[in-house]
Design an enzyme around this catalytic site. Structure first.
Site, PDB file in Angstrom:
ATOM      1  N   ARG A   1       0.829  -1.201   0.000  1.00 57.96           N
ATOM      2  CA  ARG A   1       0.000   0.000   0.000  1.00 57.96           C
ATOM      3  C   ARG A   1       0.867   1.257   0.000  1.00 57.96           C
ATOM      4  NH1 ARG A   1      -2.950  -4.048   1.941  1.00 57.96           N
ATOM      5  NH2 ARG A   1      -5.228  -3.930   2.106  1.00 57.96           N
TER       6      ARG A   1
ATOM      7  N   GLY B   1      -0.881 -11.339  -6.468  1.00 59.38           N
ATOM      8  CA  GLY B   1      -2.262 -10.892  -6.611  1.00 59.38           C
ATOM      9  C   GLY B   1      -2.481  -9.461  -6.158  1.00 59.38           C
TER      10      GLY B   1
ATOM     11  N   SER C   1     -13.490  -9.170  -2.414  1.00 59.76           N
ATOM     12  CA  SER C   1     -12.158  -9.069  -1.829  1.00 59.76           C
ATOM     13  C   SER C   1     -11.841  -7.611  -1.517  1.00 59.76           C
ATOM     14  CB  SER C   1     -11.114  -9.614  -2.807  1.00 59.76           C
ATOM     15  OG  SER C   1      -9.815  -9.266  -2.373  1.00 59.76           O
TER      16      SER C   1
ATOM     17  N   GLN D   1      -9.152  -6.231  -1.505  1.00 61.31           N
ATOM     18  CA  GLN D   1      -8.095  -5.687  -2.369  1.00 61.31           C
ATOM     19  C   GLN D   1      -8.660  -4.894  -3.544  1.00 61.31           C
ATOM     20  OE1 GLN D   1      -5.156  -8.576  -3.527  1.00 61.31           O
ATOM     21  NE2 GLN D   1      -4.687  -9.132  -1.411  1.00 61.31           N
TER      22      GLN D   1
ATOM     23  N   SER E   1     -13.505  -8.701   5.170  1.00 59.30           N
ATOM     24  CA  SER E   1     -12.125  -8.310   5.502  1.00 59.30           C
ATOM     25  C   SER E   1     -12.017  -6.843   5.876  1.00 59.30           C
ATOM     26  CB  SER E   1     -11.182  -8.625   4.324  1.00 59.30           C
ATOM     27  OG  SER E   1     -11.227  -9.985   3.992  1.00 59.30           O
TER      28      SER E   1
ATOM     29  N   ASP F   1      -6.458 -14.959   5.818  1.00 61.42           N
ATOM     30  CA  ASP F   1      -5.097 -15.418   5.522  1.00 61.42           C
ATOM     31  C   ASP F   1      -4.512 -16.320   6.609  1.00 61.42           C
ATOM     32  OD1 ASP F   1      -4.888 -14.302   3.034  1.00 61.42           O
ATOM     33  OD2 ASP F   1      -3.809 -12.508   3.685  1.00 61.42           O
TER      34      ASP F   1
END
Length: 407
Positions: A27, A69, A144, A146, A172, A290
């Site tokens: 990030r 990813g 997700s 992300q 998440s 995770d």
């Protein structure tokens, strides 16, 4: 490289320095590319972060991010909002099977120019950077994190900022909160309220230095190791803080149930086996997917029954992690049931020896199974895959009492 793992005579070292968080590093690397006034220290030495750094500094027209990813998602947004930049963003064969359509369609709805080169909804992508004027987009909240983070990281560089409306219950959430916190730290106004995230535009930030906290996901393997060791065993890890941005810091609470106490001191955590593991465990890991593999293997090694839910995002990781877990645990003698979003493990009474664990190009498969060496000899196939997130993993395992032999 295949390796044989066995327990050595005892814990050789109780202090391990773990590299910076991959999640935080990637990030901040992207924010640093957008805002050169940012300085970042203790960046992760993982393959994923190396790939990210190389891609952000590349003048090539084709960017290959291999298995990374996070880099695929973040860079899709980055290149899409960089006027004058035209790239093909590609990756490994597995990366070409991992969906990215949700993010691409969100960016295109804002005005981005992105084309699919091979299969609709999947990499590789041809991206032509352009100025984005639109400032509103709606996404399903259970996707997700992300995808959402990729948009958030570039949002302040858009002419009018960005408002993201999230439909449903957020998946998440800690990862989104990490992103928002980092944006705020560098001076960007980003607020989540009533499932709507608003990011104000900002041309440049004031000079700032940020130090990346060590990776909690990497700490999970030492939690597992201590849980499977003798009562009283201690391992210290640095550098960690009690009020972490990382969702996986939930390990300190989760592993209490598996007999591990976490003692916080300045920049260090000490993990201690209390000998008080529960006989059954039920967890919703929607915020921390995770660490699911690590927890499942720990429970198997302890003979603890477990029921883990909230795991739907594991189907689209480096491999289908739920099916991979079922396959490899079954070889060891486990009885496992998986669904699209859950894993149920019956209490084990016997662990098979000298089983070869396949890793499926997935770093977390290799590392999650390693602590079982305290219970039985075990072979890890393609053990070098750990470099994706933790290159020194096998060296550190040797330090804490796992004998590692290359086959």
């Amino acid at each position: 490289m295949n390796i044989l793992l066995k327990a050595s005579s005892g814990m050789l070292s109780s202090s391990i320095q773990i590299t910076g968080s991959k999640s935080e590093s990637n990030r901040l690397l992207l924010l640093q590319a957008l805002y050169p006034q940012i300085t970042v220290e203790n960046v992760s030495d993982s393959d994923d972060s190396s790939v990210m750094t190389k891609a952000l500094n590349s003048d090539d027209n084709v960017i290959d991010i291999h298995h990374a990813g996070t880099a695929m998602r973040f860079l899709t947004a980055y290149f899409a909002v960089t006027p004058g930049k035209e790239v093909v963003l590609t990756g490994s064969a597995r990366m070409k099977e991992r969906p990215i359509g949700i993010l691409v369609e969100a960016l295109k709805s804002l005005g981005a120019k992105i084309e699919y080169i091979e299969n609709e909804g999947y990499p590789p992508l041809k991206i032509t950077g352009t100025e984005i004027i639109c400032d509103k987009v709606t996404l399903k909240a259970n996707i997700s994190s992300q995808y959402i983070t990729a948009l958030l990281l570039v949002a302040a560089k858009l002419k009018n900022g960005l408002e993201i409306s999230l439909d449903g219950e957020i998946t998440s959430l800690p990862y989104l909160q990490m992103t928002l916190n980092l944006l705020n730290q560098v001076g960007i106004s980003a607020v989540l309220e009533n499932n709507v995230i608003r990011v104000k535009p900002l041309e440049q930030v004031s000079p700032i230095k940020l130090i990346v906290e060590s990776d909690w996901s990497s700490a999970s393997y030492f939690y597992s190791l201590v849980a499977l060791a003798q009562k009283g065993t201690e391992v210290s890890l640095s550098s960690y803080v009690q009020k972490s941005l990382q969702g996986d810091s939930a390990l300190s609470e989760i592993y209490k149930e598996l007999g591990v106490e976490t003692i916080f001191s300045e920049n260090t955590i000490t993990l201690k086996n209390t000998g008080e593991a529960q006989k059954q465990l039920s967890l919703n890991l929607v915020n921390t997917p995770d660490i699911a593999q690590t927890i499942a293997v720990t429970c198997f090694g302890l003979g603890t029954a477990c029921h883990l839910t909230g795991l739907h995002t594991l189907k689209i990781k480096e491999t289908d992690r739920l099916e991979a877990l079922k396959t490899e645990l079954t070889k060891l003698g486990a009885v496992v049931i998986v669904t699209n979003d859950s894993l149920t493990l019956e209490p084990s009474v016997h662990i098979n020896s000298d089983v070869a664990i396949n890793t499926y190009n997935d770093h977390r498969m290799a590392m999650a199974f390693a602590p079982l060496a305290l219970k039985t000899s075990i072979v890890i196939n393609d053990a070098g895959v750990v470099s994706k997130s933790y290159p020194s993993f096998w060296d550190d395992m040797q330090q804490v009492g796992i004998a590692v032999k290359t086959l």
